[in-house]
Design an enzyme around this catalytic site. Structure first.
Site, short mmCIF file in Angstrom:
data_model
loop_
_atom_site.label_atom_id
_atom_site.label_comp_id
_atom_site.label_asym_id
_atom_site.label_seq_id
_atom_site.Cartn_x
_atom_site.Cartn_y
_atom_site.Cartn_z
N LYS A 172 40.76 43.52 36.85
CA LYS A 172 39.96 44.65 37.36
C LYS A 172 38.52 44.39 36.95
O LYS A 172 38.15 44.53 35.77
CB LYS A 172 40.45 45.98 36.75
CG LYS A 172 40.16 47.14 37.64
CD LYS A 172 39.06 48.09 37.40
CE LYS A 172 38.14 48.22 36.32
NZ LYS A 172 36.76 48.47 36.79
N GLU A 247 36.95 42.15 23.44
CA GLU A 247 35.62 41.56 23.27
C GLU A 247 34.63 42.69 23.51
O GLU A 247 34.43 43.10 24.66
CB GLU A 247 35.39 40.45 24.31
CG GLU A 247 36.29 39.26 24.16
CD GLU A 247 35.82 38.30 23.08
OE1 GLU A 247 34.79 38.59 22.43
OE2 GLU A 247 36.49 37.28 22.89
N CYS A 281 26.26 40.97 25.42
CA CYS A 281 26.94 41.44 24.20
C CYS A 281 26.34 40.76 22.98
O CYS A 281 26.20 41.37 21.94
CB CYS A 281 28.43 41.15 24.29
SG CYS A 281 28.80 39.43 24.65
N GLU A 380 23.86 49.58 19.92
CA GLU A 380 23.67 48.61 21.00
C GLU A 380 22.90 49.30 22.13
O GLU A 380 23.41 50.21 22.77
CB GLU A 380 25.04 48.14 21.50
CG GLU A 380 24.94 47.03 22.52
CD GLU A 380 26.31 46.58 23.02
OE1 GLU A 380 27.14 47.44 23.34
OE2 GLU A 380 26.52 45.36 23.11
P1 NAP Z 1 32.52 49.51 29.80
O1 NAP Z 1 31.95 50.76 30.30
O2 NAP Z 1 33.39 49.53 28.60
O3 NAP Z 1 33.32 48.88 31.03
C1 NAP Z 1 33.99 47.66 30.92
C2 NAP Z 1 35.13 47.62 31.91
O4 NAP Z 1 36.10 48.59 31.52
C3 NAP Z 1 34.72 47.98 33.33
O5 NAP Z 1 35.47 47.18 34.23
C4 NAP Z 1 35.11 49.44 33.42
O6 NAP Z 1 35.35 49.85 34.72
C5 NAP Z 1 36.40 49.42 32.63
N1 NAP Z 1 36.84 50.72 32.15
C6 NAP Z 1 36.12 51.87 31.97
N2 NAP Z 1 36.91 52.87 31.53
C7 NAP Z 1 38.17 52.36 31.45
C8 NAP Z 1 39.42 52.90 31.04
N3 NAP Z 1 39.56 54.17 30.64
N4 NAP Z 1 40.50 52.09 31.05
C9 NAP Z 1 40.40 50.79 31.43
N5 NAP Z 1 39.23 50.24 31.83
C10 NAP Z 1 38.13 51.01 31.83
O7 NAP Z 1 31.43 48.43 29.50
P2 NAP Z 1 30.17 48.05 30.40
O8 NAP Z 1 29.16 49.10 30.22
O9 NAP Z 1 30.64 47.69 31.77
O10 NAP Z 1 29.73 46.67 29.72
C11 NAP Z 1 28.88 46.62 28.67
C12 NAP Z 1 29.63 46.46 27.35
O11 NAP Z 1 30.42 45.27 27.38
C13 NAP Z 1 28.68 46.29 26.21
O12 NAP Z 1 29.11 47.04 25.10
C14 NAP Z 1 28.78 44.79 25.91
O13 NAP Z 1 28.40 44.44 24.61
C15 NAP Z 1 30.20 44.52 26.19
N6 NAP Z 1 30.43 43.09 26.41
C16 NAP Z 1 31.08 42.36 25.45
C17 NAP Z 1 31.27 40.99 25.61
C18 NAP Z 1 31.95 40.17 24.57
O14 NAP Z 1 32.40 39.08 24.88
N7 NAP Z 1 32.06 40.61 23.33
C19 NAP Z 1 30.81 40.37 26.77
C20 NAP Z 1 30.15 41.14 27.72
C21 NAP Z 1 29.97 42.50 27.52
P3 NAP Z 1 34.15 50.51 35.62
O15 NAP Z 1 32.89 49.89 35.19
O16 NAP Z 1 34.54 50.12 36.97
O17 NAP Z 1 34.24 51.96 35.39
#
Ligand code: NAP
Ligand code: MG
Length: 478
Positions: A172, A247, A281, A380
């Site tokens: 997804k 992650e 990240c 962050e």
């Molecule tokens: P996010 O809001 O947590 O979303 C990540 C993914 O999870 C999206 O596909 C989102 O779907 C999905 N999601 C949201 N609610 C969910 C639920 N209740 N159940 C299952 N999946 C759900 O994060 P983001 O804002 O897209 O990304 C930024 C974050 O990712 C930052 O904190 C960044 O540091 C972190 N990140 C970490 C790494 C690493 O390797 N450590 C790498 C890249 C990014 P939708 O967006 O479609 O709602």
């Protein structure tokens, strides 16, 4: 492909026919549509993956799996410029950043293609008359959720690793950026990946994402995203005791000692926060500078940040827009609150005059003398915002470096060999760079966090092993 999910090698609309428009952050214009997948679509994708795992894909030799993955790597390179255009328009990132992401995605498939037939178990000494083998088996059907910041890189590392280990996958992607990975699924099918080995159910996190992580038919969850959603993912997976790798985010320090070569340090430190508009990240979002060189380092950093130019993805400047309006408002909230706490701005980049006014642009900003407890030094931001802090000695650098809830990456800049090692050992993070910094990339390097940055490892051989599970076989041969 438009408005569809990719299940068992077919483009299928969502069962209820709903779609979501895809927006370009550079000008807020619609550039496509994806399926708004729901639980019925996720069921179909998981069933297709199970069939592939128990069928053609699961029975394939590791050599043949590896060959297919290597071909996918080559296929991505053959379509590189098309993918660059899609990724840049979908995420707003400058073309040069999108190009680096496409190359990294191809490298993951090359790396994992080459590693598929090198993954092996072991034999162990045991009692007389016994032989023990530890087999390394695929987990089965793996569920993957990725964020919008680096769709192609996240896809390559999580799907490449899982497929190499012999799993069948359901992904997804993030609602905000799906177009490139859907196109790669089509390219992969053209490279001979059997139907059902890779299924993509685009949609909302609370719908398709929640349905996937709470699904009883998957054997493992690989989640990349925010710390807050990571908790929800673990809770959903716990219903079926499904193991998860998380992650999550970071607040990574760049620790600059007085003996560091500032000419080498400053360009890297500036790039590590402006890359991908700070939406990384492992962004180096805290500059910890020794007090003896603080003024000199800040003058150099301010000059670099002040010269940065922001514009639309196709202007290909230093920095593009952030992903959407909510994210822009979130970053601006940090800037407003910093001003209210009287934290001084040392420098700001500029938004190019010809940039579309409808886009989601934020000026790269350097803050000086940020107190270690302030939210700018703790949270962050996920935008191009760098907080500079000072320290007086090694012990204080370690205390400030470790004094956040996250622990993903750290950069240490010093010519002193003993200090390099002491710092590397003392920092509670998953990766330490000495006299360099690698936000993103590093296909071969095990990657992941401690504390609120998550658990589990991706990238490299260690990432590959996380997509397997051991089985111990004890033979009494007399
Ligand atoms: P996010 O809001 O947590 O979303 C990540 C993914 O999870 C999206 O596909 C989102 O779907 C999905 N999601 C949201 N609610 C969910 C639920 N209740 N159940 C299952 N999946 C759900 O994060 P983001 O804002 O897209 O990304 C930024 C974050 O990712 C930052 O904190 C960044 O540091 C972190 N990140 C970490 C790494 C690493 O390797 N450590 C790498 C890249 C990014 P939708 O967006 O479609 O709602
Ligand atoms: Mg988009």
């Amino acid at each position: 492909m438009q408005g569809c999910a990719f299940i068992a090698d077919q483009w299928r609309p969502a069962a209820d026919g709903q779609t979501i428009d895809m927006i370009c952050p550079s000008d807020n214009k619609v550039i496509g549509a994806i399926a708004r997948s729901g639980p019925v679509d996720v069921d179909a994708a998981v069933a297709a993956a199970r069939e592939a795992f128990e069928g053609v894909w699961g029975r394939m030799t590791a050599v043949d799996r590896g060959r297919i993955l290597s071909r996918i790597g080559a296929g991505i390179l053959d379509h590189a410029e098309e993918l660059v255009g899609l990724e840049a328009a979908d995420t707003g990132k400058p073309l040069k950043q999108a190009r680096a992401d496409v190359l990294a995605c191809a490298r993951y498939f090359e790396f994992y293609g080459g590693s598929a037939d090198k993954l092996h178990g072991e034999t162990l000494p045991f009692l007389n008359g016994y032989q023990v083998m530890v087999l390394r088996e695929p987990r089965g059907v793996t569920g993957h959720i990725i964020p919008w910041n680096y769709p192609l890189q996240m896809f390559g590392r999580t799907i490449g690793g899982s497929l190499a280990a012999g799993n069948a996958t359901v992904l997804k992607p993030a609602e905000d950026a799906c177009l490139s990975v859907l196109r790669v699924a089509e390219i992969a099918a053209g490279c001979g990946l059997p139907a059902g080995a890779l299924n993509i159910v685009p949609g909302l996190g609370v719908e398709a994402g929640a349905a996937l992580t709470g699904h009883g038919g998957i054997d493992y969850v690989s989640f990349t995203g925010s710390a807050a959603v990571g908790i929800l993912v673990q809770q959903a997976a716990a219903k079926h005791h499904t193991p998860c790798a998380l992650e999550l985010g970071g607040k990574s320090p760049q620790i600059i000692f007085a003996d560091a070569d500032l000419d080498a340090v400053l360009p890297v430190v500036a790039n590590a926060i402006v890359q991908n508009a700070g939406q990384t990240c492992s962004a180096g979002s805290r500059a910890l500078i020794h007090r003896d060189i603080y003024d000199k380092a800040m003058t150099g950093l301010a000059e670099r940040i002040g010269n940065l130019k922001v514009g639309s993805h196709d202007m290909d400047l230093d920095c593009g827009p952030v992903i959407n309006r909510t994210q822009k408002q979130r970053v601006e909230g940090f800037l407003t609150r910093a001003a209210e706490s009287r934290i001084r701005v040392a420098a700001e980049g500029s938004i190019d005059a010809s940039t579309p006014v409808e886009g989601f642009y934020v000026k790269p900003t350097l803050f000086e003398a940020v107190p270690a407890a302030h939210e700018l030094a703790q949270e962050e931001v996920f935008g191009p915002v760098l907080a500079a802090l000072t320290f007086k000695n090694e012990a204080e650098a370690i205390a400030i470096g470790n004094g956040v809830a996250y622990g993903l990456v750290a950069g240490v800049w010093t010519e002193n060999g003993g200090r390099q090692l002491r710092m590397a050992k003392a920092l509670r993070v998953g990766q330490v760079f000495i006299n360099g910094y690698g936000a993103g990339g590093g296909i071969e390097l095990p990657f992941g966090g401690v504390k609120k940055s998550g658990h589990g490892r991706e990238k490299g051989f260690e990432g590959l092993r996380d997509f397997t599970i051991s089985k111990t076989v004890v033979i009494n041969h007399g």
